[in-house]
Design an enzyme around this catalytic site. Structure first.
Site, PDB file in Angstrom:
ATOM      1  N   ALA A   1      71.511   9.069  46.369  1.00 43.61           N
ATOM      2  CA  ALA A   1      70.098   8.529  46.077  1.00 43.61           C
ATOM      3  C   ALA A   1      69.583   8.480  48.313  1.00 43.61           C
ATOM      4  O   ALA A   1      70.470   7.877  48.573  1.00 43.61           O
ATOM      5  CB  ALA A   1      70.278   7.503  45.783  1.00 43.61           C
TER       6      ALA A   1
ATOM      7  N   GLN B   1      64.982   8.659  49.172  1.00 41.76           N
ATOM      8  CA  GLN B   1      63.525   9.162  49.008  1.00 41.76           C
ATOM      9  C   GLN B   1      64.062  10.016  50.437  1.00 41.76           C
ATOM     10  O   GLN B   1      63.809   9.975  51.452  1.00 41.76           O
ATOM     11  CB  GLN B   1      63.142   8.294  49.586  1.00 41.76           C
ATOM     12  CG  GLN B   1      61.279   8.431  49.658  1.00 41.76           C
ATOM     13  CD  GLN B   1      61.055   9.796  50.689  1.00 41.76           C
ATOM     14  OE1 GLN B   1      61.199  11.061  49.753  1.00 41.76           O
ATOM     15  NE2 GLN B   1      60.776   9.737  51.924  1.00 41.76           N
TER      16      GLN B   1
ATOM     17  N   THR C   1      72.459  14.896  57.332  1.00 39.20           N
ATOM     18  CA  THR C   1      71.315  15.205  56.499  1.00 39.20           C
ATOM     19  C   THR C   1      70.882  15.825  58.583  1.00 39.20           C
ATOM     20  O   THR C   1      70.891  15.824  58.808  1.00 39.20           O
ATOM     21  CB  THR C   1      70.433  15.341  56.111  1.00 39.20           C
ATOM     22  OG1 THR C   1      68.887  16.376  56.443  1.00 39.20           O
ATOM     23  CG2 THR C   1      68.883  14.186  56.911  1.00 39.20           C
TER      24      THR C   1
ATOM     25  N   GLU D   1      68.153  17.236  59.605  1.00 37.28           N
ATOM     26  CA  GLU D   1      67.231  16.922  59.578  1.00 37.28           C
ATOM     27  C   GLU D   1      67.437  15.446  61.348  1.00 37.28           C
ATOM     28  O   GLU D   1      66.826  14.926  61.849  1.00 37.28           O
ATOM     29  CB  GLU D   1      66.471  15.354  59.037  1.00 37.28           C
ATOM     30  CG  GLU D   1      65.587  16.741  57.595  1.00 37.28           C
ATOM     31  CD  GLU D   1      64.285  17.171  58.182  1.00 37.28           C
ATOM     32  OE1 GLU D   1      63.643  16.829  59.009  1.00 37.28           O
ATOM     33  OE2 GLU D   1      64.545  18.471  57.517  1.00 37.28           O
TER      34      GLU D   1
ATOM     35  N   TYR E   1      61.949  10.219  57.906  1.00 38.56           N
ATOM     36  CA  TYR E   1      63.271   9.846  57.266  1.00 38.56           C
ATOM     37  C   TYR E   1      64.901  10.328  58.107  1.00 38.56           C
ATOM     38  O   TYR E   1      66.016   9.839  57.945  1.00 38.56           O
ATOM     39  CB  TYR E   1      62.927  11.307  55.802  1.00 38.56           C
ATOM     40  CG  TYR E   1      64.165  12.277  55.610  1.00 38.56           C
ATOM     41  CD1 TYR E   1      64.777  11.423  54.514  1.00 38.56           C
ATOM     42  CD2 TYR E   1      64.529  13.804  56.195  1.00 38.56           C
ATOM     43  CE1 TYR E   1      65.587  11.840  53.930  1.00 38.56           C
ATOM     44  CE2 TYR E   1      65.831  13.349  55.381  1.00 38.56           C
ATOM     45  CZ  TYR E   1      66.061  13.024  54.456  1.00 38.56           C
ATOM     46  OH  TYR E   1      67.225  13.779  53.641  1.00 38.56           O
TER      47      TYR E   1
ATOM     48  N   LYS F   1      67.857   7.830  57.855  1.00 41.78           N
ATOM     49  CA  LYS F   1      69.456   9.093  57.889  1.00 41.78           C
ATOM     50  C   LYS F   1      69.742   8.561  58.810  1.00 41.78           C
ATOM     51  O   LYS F   1      71.652   9.046  58.950  1.00 41.78           O
ATOM     52  CB  LYS F   1      69.696  10.879  57.434  1.00 41.78           C
ATOM     53  CG  LYS F   1      68.384  10.413  55.882  1.00 41.78           C
ATOM     54  CD  LYS F   1      69.546   9.927  55.230  1.00 41.78           C
ATOM     55  CE  LYS F   1      69.415  10.764  53.438  1.00 41.78           C
ATOM     56  NZ  LYS F   1      70.172  10.465  52.623  1.00 41.78           N
TER      57      LYS F   1
HETATM   58  P1  NAP Z   1      66.933  14.240  45.200  1.00 39.21           P
HETATM   59  O1  NAP Z   1      66.689  15.495  44.355  1.00 39.21           O
HETATM   60  O2  NAP Z   1      65.328  13.987  45.886  1.00 39.21           O
HETATM   61  O3  NAP Z   1      67.315  13.624  44.713  1.00 39.21           O
HETATM   62  C1  NAP Z   1      67.345  11.964  45.283  1.00 39.21           C
HETATM   63  C2  NAP Z   1      67.849  10.781  44.499  1.00 39.21           C
HETATM   64  O4  NAP Z   1      67.903   9.979  44.548  1.00 39.21           O
HETATM   65  C3  NAP Z   1      66.964  10.823  42.510  1.00 39.21           C
HETATM   66  O5  NAP Z   1      68.366  10.854  41.870  1.00 39.21           O
HETATM   67  C4  NAP Z   1      66.740   9.681  42.878  1.00 39.21           C
HETATM   68  O6  NAP Z   1      66.360   8.925  41.580  1.00 39.21           O
HETATM   69  C5  NAP Z   1      67.202   9.053  43.805  1.00 39.21           C
HETATM   70  N1  NAP Z   1      66.837   7.619  44.396  1.00 39.21           N
HETATM   71  C6  NAP Z   1      65.569   7.325  44.872  1.00 39.21           C
HETATM   72  N2  NAP Z   1      65.569   6.245  46.165  1.00 39.21           N
HETATM   73  C7  NAP Z   1      66.480   5.426  44.654  1.00 39.21           C
HETATM   74  C8  NAP Z   1      66.935   3.865  45.134  1.00 39.21           C
HETATM   75  N3  NAP Z   1      65.632   3.375  45.496  1.00 39.21           N
HETATM   76  N4  NAP Z   1      67.612   3.216  43.905  1.00 39.21           N
HETATM   77  C9  NAP Z   1      68.492   4.238  43.569  1.00 39.21           C
HETATM   78  N5  NAP Z   1      67.725   5.103  43.478  1.00 39.21           N
HETATM   79  C10 NAP Z   1      67.329   6.203  44.132  1.00 39.21           C
HETATM   80  O7  NAP Z   1      67.475  14.630  46.676  1.00 39.21           O
HETATM   81  P2  NAP Z   1      68.810  15.689  46.648  1.00 39.21           P
HETATM   82  O8  NAP Z   1      68.418  17.005  47.204  1.00 39.21           O
HETATM   83  O9  NAP Z   1      69.986  15.561  45.506  1.00 39.21           O
HETATM   84  O10 NAP Z   1      70.443  15.390  47.895  1.00 39.21           O
HETATM   85  C11 NAP Z   1      70.369  14.431  47.439  1.00 39.21           C
HETATM   86  C12 NAP Z   1      71.041  14.024  49.359  1.00 39.21           C
HETATM   87  O11 NAP Z   1      71.291  14.569  50.147  1.00 39.21           O
HETATM   88  C13 NAP Z   1      69.916  12.708  49.437  1.00 39.21           C
HETATM   89  O12 NAP Z   1      70.024  11.318  49.376  1.00 39.21           O
HETATM   90  C14 NAP Z   1      68.935  13.993  50.376  1.00 39.21           C
HETATM   91  O13 NAP Z   1      68.869  12.986  51.345  1.00 39.21           O
HETATM   92  C15 NAP Z   1      70.382  13.978  51.620  1.00 39.21           C
HETATM   93  N6  NAP Z   1      70.001  15.878  52.014  1.00 39.21           N
HETATM   94  C16 NAP Z   1      69.885  16.875  50.870  1.00 39.21           C
HETATM   95  C17 NAP Z   1      69.558  17.515  51.668  1.00 39.21           C
HETATM   96  C18 NAP Z   1      68.912  18.911  50.724  1.00 39.21           C
HETATM   97  O14 NAP Z   1      68.763  19.911  51.580  1.00 39.21           O
HETATM   98  N7  NAP Z   1      68.548  18.818  49.600  1.00 39.21           N
HETATM   99  C19 NAP Z   1      69.658  18.100  52.688  1.00 39.21           C
HETATM  100  C20 NAP Z   1      70.747  17.130  53.816  1.00 39.21           C
HETATM  101  C21 NAP Z   1      70.583  16.094  52.852  1.00 39.21           C
HETATM  102  P3  NAP Z   1      64.738   9.168  40.763  1.00 39.21           P
HETATM  103  O15 NAP Z   1      65.088  10.473  40.293  1.00 39.21           O
HETATM  104  O16 NAP Z   1      64.700   7.827  40.017  1.00 39.21           O
HETATM  105  O17 NAP Z   1      63.603   9.607  41.794  1.00 39.21           O
HETATM  106  P1  GDP Z   2      62.720  19.757  54.889  1.00 43.17           P
HETATM  107  O1  GDP Z   2      62.984  20.801  55.601  1.00 43.17           O
HETATM  108  O2  GDP Z   2      63.867  18.923  54.594  1.00 43.17           O
HETATM  109  O3  GDP Z   2      61.593  19.287  55.461  1.00 43.17           O
HETATM  110  O4  GDP Z   2      62.319  20.553  53.262  1.00 43.17           O
HETATM  111  P2  GDP Z   2      60.871  21.072  52.490  1.00 43.17           P
HETATM  112  O5  GDP Z   2      60.951  22.230  52.324  1.00 43.17           O
HETATM  113  O6  GDP Z   2      60.012  19.879  52.037  1.00 43.17           O
HETATM  114  O7  GDP Z   2      60.491  21.696  54.498  1.00 43.17           O
HETATM  115  C1  GDP Z   2      61.021  22.446  55.168  1.00 43.17           C
HETATM  116  C2  GDP Z   2      59.712  22.894  55.894  1.00 43.17           C
HETATM  117  O8  GDP Z   2      58.327  23.826  54.898  1.00 43.17           O
HETATM  118  C3  GDP Z   2      59.443  22.389  56.711  1.00 43.17           C
HETATM  119  O9  GDP Z   2      59.170  22.537  57.890  1.00 43.17           O
HETATM  120  C4  GDP Z   2      57.670  22.350  56.574  1.00 43.17           C
HETATM  121  O10 GDP Z   2      56.578  22.175  57.077  1.00 43.17           O
HETATM  122  C5  GDP Z   2      57.519  23.577  55.687  1.00 43.17           C
HETATM  123  N1  GDP Z   2      56.562  23.628  55.027  1.00 43.17           N
HETATM  124  C6  GDP Z   2      54.829  24.374  54.717  1.00 43.17           C
HETATM  125  N2  GDP Z   2      54.220  24.659  54.063  1.00 43.17           N
HETATM  126  C7  GDP Z   2      55.391  23.571  52.686  1.00 43.17           C
HETATM  127  C8  GDP Z   2      54.649  22.874  52.116  1.00 43.17           C
HETATM  128  O11 GDP Z   2      53.600  23.334  51.277  1.00 43.17           O
HETATM  129  N3  GDP Z   2      55.243  22.119  51.623  1.00 43.17           N
HETATM  130  C9  GDP Z   2      56.644  21.570  52.149  1.00 43.17           C
HETATM  131  N4  GDP Z   2      57.272  20.454  51.582  1.00 43.17           N
HETATM  132  N5  GDP Z   2      57.000  22.238  53.588  1.00 43.17           N
HETATM  133  C10 GDP Z   2      56.065  23.126  53.897  1.00 43.17           C
END
Ligand code: NAP
Ligand code: GDP
Length: 349
Positions: free
Chosen positions: A77, A79, A121, A123, A145, A149
């Site tokens: 979980a 943001q 992450t 990031e 963010y 993290k």
């Molecule tokens: P996601 O699709 O945005 O899912 C985030 C989850 O967190 C959702 O279930 C959301 O619930 C829940 N959540 C947000 N705020 C909350 C709160 N205050 N209390 C309880 N639940 C809350 O993210 P994801 O892509 O699955 O990523 C999973 C984790 O990996 C995250 O921590 C993200 O930051 C990290 N991460 C992701 C990536 C990536 O590329 N996907 C890379 C590195 C790290 P709702 O459905 O209610 O919004």
């Molecule tokens: P992030 O790597 O977790 O920030 O994942 P995002 O998919 O949100 O963004 C990846 C990259 O795409 C970042 O460098 C953004 O600046 C770039 N980007 C370019 N255009 C867009 C857009 O319209 N939406 C988002 N989300 N990212 C964009």
């Protein structure tokens, strides 16, 4: 026990664990809309035990950990949208930073044998200090963010070293899938291309920085890596990445190719556009509204440690990822269209 069960990774991880015979407790927060759409699409909603959960509510975190004393706790979980973290920096810091400390405190107090996974992450590398980035690369976050993290990452390491908590951190590079939220760039691209393909929209896709480069893998491969981390004898930190990096422009091109567009690029900077060679139609344009106050220009991870120690290897290639995502979006819109046509026929229209 999985927090963020309704998100992209939550669904894939739950399915992965259910397939291994696990009992899965999914923690979700109440929403007014269809919170469980992804779990329904995975076909696993009725197999998960669901509990209300909010990262900022220490009392319910304690209650849940005390009640279940889970063997494994995956904290997914957060943001998770970088761009939103400049609009909601305080909330992001509380949820993504302090929320993790609440969980660690509850584990320390009520279930110290629970193995804990923290979703760290790439990031955190931000303005990268080394190419490629690995576990030992110094961090330099570039967004609220990333900063939040980073606190969560170090406090997890600290609880591992201070109290012997089995806390693992997965420094995951971007991972995507057809279940990715539409605010993220990959899914925004594939969703819009699907609509263009089916003539459901005419306007071009508007994007921000086309030059940023990301190391994109498929979420399915990455949830396996999370699980592998918790199966080791000792807790540790691992990078999961593909080792490849591509600019946003390239993802657009590849996804467009997978649905029959052949994009040529013209112009520079905010005037750059992508045109379909066959129809001369503008498919993509730049809108500075999507630029970020500070950008992470380049991410590319070195997954050697995870490969050597966990035996982890991603299976789905970048090209396959682009194709799978755009094809799934086309299928979704086609199925909505056919439902709609069915209703119209039934209504005699
Ligand atoms: P996601 O699709 O945005 O899912 C985030 C989850 O967190 C959702 O279930 C959301 O619930 C829940 N959540 C947000 N705020 C909350 C709160 N205050 N209390 C309880 N639940 C809350 O993210 P994801 O892509 O699955 O990523 C999973 C984790 O990996 C995250 O921590 C993200 O930051 C990290 N991460 C992701 C990536 C990536 O590329 N996907 C890379 C590195 C790290 P709702 O459905 O209610 O919004
Ligand atoms: P992030 O790597 O977790 O920030 O994942 P995002 O998919 O949100 O963004 C990846 C990259 O795409 C970042 O460098 C953004 O600046 C770039 N980007 C370019 N255009 C867009 C857009 O319209 N939406 C988002 N989300 N990212 C964009």
């Amino acid at each position: 026990m999985i927090t963020g069960i309704t998100g992209q990774d939550g669904g894939y991880l739950a399915k992965f664990l259910l397939d291994k015979g696990y009992r899965v407790i999914g923690l979700y927060r109440r929403g007014a809309t269809d919170t469980f759409s992804k779990l329904k699409e995975h076909g696993i909603l009725d197999k998960i035990e669901l509990e209300d959960f909010e990262l900022l509510e220490f009392s319910n975190i304690c209650r849940l950990i005390k009640k279940y004393k889970p063997d494994e706790f995956y904290n997914l979980a957060a943001q998770s949208f970088v761009a939103a973290s400049w609009q909601e920096p305080i909330y992001t810091a509380q949820a993504d930073g302090m929320g993790v400390l609440y969980i660690l405190e509850a584990i320390r107090e009520f279930s110290p044998k629970t193995k804990f996974y923290q979703a760290s992450t790439s990031e955190m590398f931000g303005k990268v200090q080394e190419i490629p980035q690995k576990e030992t690369t110094p961090f330099y976050p570039r967004s609220p963010y990333g900063c939040a993290k980073l606190f969560a990452h170090w406090i997890s390491v600290n609880y591992r070293e201070s109290f012997g908590i089995f806390a693992c951190c997965g420094i995951l590079f971007n991972h995507e899938s057809p279940m990715r939220g539409k605010e993220f760039v990959t899914r925004k691209i594939t969703d819009h291309l699907a609509k263009l393909k089916l003539n459901l929209v005419q306007k071009p896709l508007e994007l921000g920085n086309l030059n940023a480069k990301r190391d994109w893998g498929h979420a399915l491969d990455y949830v396996e890596g999370m699980w592998l981390m918790l199966q080791q004898e000792k807790p540790d930190t691992y990078v999961l990445s593909t080792g490849e990096t591509h600019p946003i422009r390239d993802f657009v091109q590849e996804a467009a190719r997978a649905c029959g567009f052949d994009i040529i690029w013209q112009g520079d900077g905010i005037d750059e556009i992508g045109i379909d060679r066959n129809t001369n139609k503008t498919i993509v344009k730049v809108n500075p509204k999507f630029f970020r106050p500070a950008e992470v220009e380049l991410l590319v991870g070195d997954p050697s440690k995870a490969q050597e120690i966990l035996g982890w290897k991603r299976k789905i290639s970048y090209k396959e990822l682009c194709r799978l995502m755009v094809e799934e979006d086309i299928k979704r819109y086609e199925s909505k269209l056919s439902d709609y046509m069915g209703v119209m026929v039934e209504a005699g229209k």
